[in-house]
Design a protein around this motif. Structure first.
Motif, PDB file in Angstrom:
ATOM      1  N   ALA A 292      78.457  37.967  41.067  1.00 34.37           N
ATOM      2  CA  ALA A 292      78.853  37.230  42.266  1.00 34.37           C
ATOM      3  C   ALA A 292      79.431  35.867  41.886  1.00 34.37           C
ATOM      4  CB  ALA A 292      77.653  37.077  43.200  1.00 34.37           C
ATOM      5  N   GLU A 293      78.809  35.218  40.919  1.00 35.38           N
ATOM      6  CA  GLU A 293      79.310  33.909  40.471  1.00 35.38           C
ATOM      7  C   GLU A 293      80.693  34.033  39.828  1.00 35.38           C
ATOM      8  OE1 GLU A 293      76.168  32.701  37.910  1.00 35.38           O
ATOM      9  OE2 GLU A 293      74.870  31.996  39.546  1.00 35.38           O
ATOM     10  N   MET A 294      80.957  35.182  39.202  1.00 31.94           N
ATOM     11  CA  MET A 294      82.278  35.431  38.611  1.00 31.94           C
ATOM     12  C   MET A 294      83.334  35.745  39.668  1.00 31.94           C
ATOM     13  SD  MET A 294      82.368  35.271  35.210  1.00 31.94           S
ATOM     14  CE  MET A 294      83.690  36.378  34.723  1.00 31.94           C
ATOM     15  N   GLY A 295      82.873  35.998  40.905  1.00 28.52           N
ATOM     16  CA  GLY A 295      83.792  36.326  41.988  1.00 28.52           C
ATOM     17  C   GLY A 295      83.988  37.806  42.206  1.00 28.52           C
ATOM     18  N   PHE A 296      83.285  38.640  41.433  1.00 27.97           N
ATOM     19  CA  PHE A 296      83.483  40.088  41.544  1.00 27.97           C
ATOM     20  C   PHE A 296      82.959  40.642  42.864  1.00 27.97           C
ATOM     21  CE2 PHE A 296      83.098  40.283  36.623  1.00 27.97           C
ATOM     22  CZ  PHE A 296      84.377  39.775  36.516  1.00 27.97           C
ATOM     23  N   ALA A 297      81.884  40.058  43.402  1.00 24.66           N
ATOM     24  CA  ALA A 297      81.319  40.559  44.663  1.00 24.66           C
ATOM     25  C   ALA A 297      82.213  40.233  45.854  1.00 24.66           C
ATOM     26  CB  ALA A 297      79.928  39.979  44.881  1.00 24.66           C
TER      27      ALA A 297
ATOM     28  N   GLN B  94      77.756  36.712  52.895  1.00 29.06           N
ATOM     29  CA  GLN B  94      76.586  37.208  52.163  1.00 29.06           C
ATOM     30  C   GLN B  94      76.972  38.260  51.124  1.00 29.06           C
ATOM     31  OE1 GLN B  94      74.044  38.508  55.406  1.00 29.06           O
ATOM     32  NE2 GLN B  94      73.026  36.520  55.497  1.00 29.06           N
ATOM     33  N   ILE B  95      78.044  39.003  51.387  1.00 30.44           N
ATOM     34  CA  ILE B  95      78.551  39.934  50.382  1.00 30.44           C
ATOM     35  C   ILE B  95      79.149  39.165  49.215  1.00 30.44           C
ATOM     36  CG2 ILE B  95      80.344  41.647  49.904  1.00 30.44           C
ATOM     37  CD1 ILE B  95      79.914  42.766  52.700  1.00 30.44           C
ATOM     38  N   ALA B  96      79.967  38.175  49.524  1.00 30.75           N
ATOM     39  CA  ALA B  96      80.641  37.407  48.478  1.00 30.75           C
ATOM     40  C   ALA B  96      79.654  36.678  47.579  1.00 30.75           C
ATOM     41  CB  ALA B  96      81.606  36.409  49.112  1.00 30.75           C
ATOM     42  N   SER B  97      78.543  36.218  48.153  1.00 30.49           N
ATOM     43  CA  SER B  97      77.549  35.483  47.369  1.00 30.49           C
ATOM     44  C   SER B  97      76.556  36.399  46.662  1.00 30.49           C
ATOM     45  CB  SER B  97      76.780  34.518  48.281  1.00 30.49           C
ATOM     46  OG  SER B  97      76.018  35.231  49.238  1.00 30.49           O
ATOM     47  N   GLY B  98      76.600  37.703  46.983  1.00 34.29           N
ATOM     48  CA  GLY B  98      75.669  38.640  46.376  1.00 34.29           C
ATOM     49  C   GLY B  98      74.291  38.635  47.013  1.00 34.29           C
ATOM     50  N   GLU B  99      74.156  37.972  48.171  1.00 34.41           N
ATOM     51  CA  GLU B  99      72.846  37.847  48.808  1.00 34.41           C
ATOM     52  C   GLU B  99      72.394  39.116  49.525  1.00 34.41           C
ATOM     53  OE1 GLU B  99      72.507  34.371  51.317  1.00 34.41           O
ATOM     54  OE2 GLU B  99      74.030  33.353  50.118  1.00 34.41           O
ATOM     55  N   ARG B 100      73.337  39.843  50.106  1.00 34.21           N
ATOM     56  CA  ARG B 100      72.980  41.016  50.917  1.00 34.21           C
ATOM     57  C   ARG B 100      73.607  42.269  50.325  1.00 34.21           C
ATOM     58  NH1 ARG B 100      70.995  42.147  56.108  1.00 34.21           N
ATOM     59  NH2 ARG B 100      70.640  39.908  56.361  1.00 34.21           N
TER      60      ARG B 100
END
Length: 379
Positions: free
Chosen positions: A50-55, A115-121
């Motif tokens: 997520a931090e790499m932007g893949f999410a 929440q998808i982009a951050s990997g939270e959900r």
């Protein structure tokens, strides 16, 4: 449209290949498999992704994503396939992001896309109900109840369903079980009353789930898209997954090929490197050509999705069928050219074979997409 990556897409590919090679090598997959990890992936790795932007590749910039498109998502998926990396990339970052971006209300997009982009959900798509992929067969019922619906039915092969926070469920609001009309998609809390998820482990050591819905209450605000018109939306979501699965299988094929070529250059028999044997050279040359054909078909499908091409479904089915067939060939050849050791767990080629078989069946195999392609072309 040229079948080449742009400079930006090439940079994303190189970044993804380096990331997965260092952070998620095949050894990490083996560790998860041997531990029978209940989650099925490393949550720490998912946070890094997520931090790499893949999410957030398919999440618009307005909602915290990168909005890079399907070609970018495909090159990341290919890099993951090269390393057999296990993550919620397909279920959450591709399927769910496509669904919400395409048909979510402003409120749904504002709530879930960041929440998808951050990997939270984590999300999971619950569509299939039969032993083989048949998205038009929907027996799960959604009956009007209060200001919403009650869902009753069962789903199978729900990828990452056992860890999902939210489910995207296809249910029937009208019509017979095999009708295209009358399908509606719903956002369902995975912890809602009446939701039962049973984890199942597949041959490639990844996880899916069986889902049972018993009088699950959802509100009108939980409808994704338009009531009764979910078939086209479901096709769009599945095509995104199919194209990215084709890219993953391309990664499986390419890595299997390269591993085998390295082995042919090292293994000696009768005092010679076996790579000098003409019969093996012919087989390797044929496999190289097949991998490149699969690469062209897959890139064209991803480009068509980005361009919202009217023929995107046709290109996607072609890519899924071709990449699946080539992945089967590549992994079979890898095992055979490695000889007896290729049948053992000491080398990785058997793991690639298992992943190829599962990915080939996911969201439609060669027969399914051959038939779909023929129908789309008017035969």
């Amino acid at each position: 449209m040229p079948l080449i990556l742009t400079e930006d897409q090439t940079m994303i590919r190189d970044s993804a290949e380096g990331f997965f090679r260092d952070a998620a090598p095949v050894a990490a997959m083996r560790k998860l498999r041997d531990a029978d990890d209940a989650t099925g992936f490393d949550r720490g790795l998912w946070k890094q992704m997520a931090e790499m932007g893949f999410a957030g590749m398919l999440v618009p910039e307005a909602h915290g994503g990168a909005g890079l498109g399907y070609v970018a998502a495909g090159v990341v998926q290919e890099a993951a396939g090269r390393n057999l990396a296990m993550s919620p990339l397909l279920a959450t970052a591709i399927l769910a992001a496509t669904a919400l971006s395409a048909a979510g209300t402003p409120e749904q997009q504002a709530q879930y896309l960041p929440q998808i982009a951050s990997g939270e959900r984590l999300f999971a798509l619950a569509a299939d109900e039969k032993a083989r992929h048949d998205p038009r067969h929907v027996a799960t019922r959604a009956e009007p109840s209060g200001n919403g619906f009650k869902l009753n039915g069962a789903k199978t092969f729900v990828l990452d369903g056992h860890v999902a926070d939210t489910l995207i469920v296809a249910a029937r609001t009208a019509g017979a079980d095999d009708d295209a009309d009358g399908i509606t998609l719903f956002l369902v809390d995975a912890k809602a009353d009446g939701v039962t998820l049973q984890r199942t482990s597949m041959v490639d050591s990844r996880n899916a789930a069986r889902l049972t819905l018993a009088d699950v209450q959802v509100d009108g605000a939980d409808v994704l898209g338009t009531v009764g018109e979910g078939a086209k939306l479901l096709d769009r979501i599945l095509d995104a997954g199919r194209a990215c699965l084709a890219a993953e299988m391309l990664g499986v094929s390419a890595q299997s090929f390269e591993t085998t070529i390295d082995y042919l250059k090292q293994r000696e028999q009768f005092g010679q490197k076996i790579g000098s044997f003409q019969a093996l050279q012919h087989r390797a040359a044929h496999l190289f050509c097949e991998v490149e054909l699969a690469r062209s078909a897959t890139l064209r499908a991803l480009q068509a999705l980005d361009a919202d091409d009217d023929r995107a479904a046709m290109y996607v089915s072609l890519a899924k069928a071709k990449s699946g067939d080539v992945a089967k060939l590549a992994t079979n050849e890898a095992v055979q050219m490695h000889g007896g050791i290729g049948m053992t767990d000491d080398v990785d080629v058997g793991l690639y074979m298992k992943r190829a078989r599962t990915a080939q069946e996911t969201f439609g195999d060669l027969a399914f997409h051959g038939d779909r392609l023929a129908s789309l072309m008017g035969y």
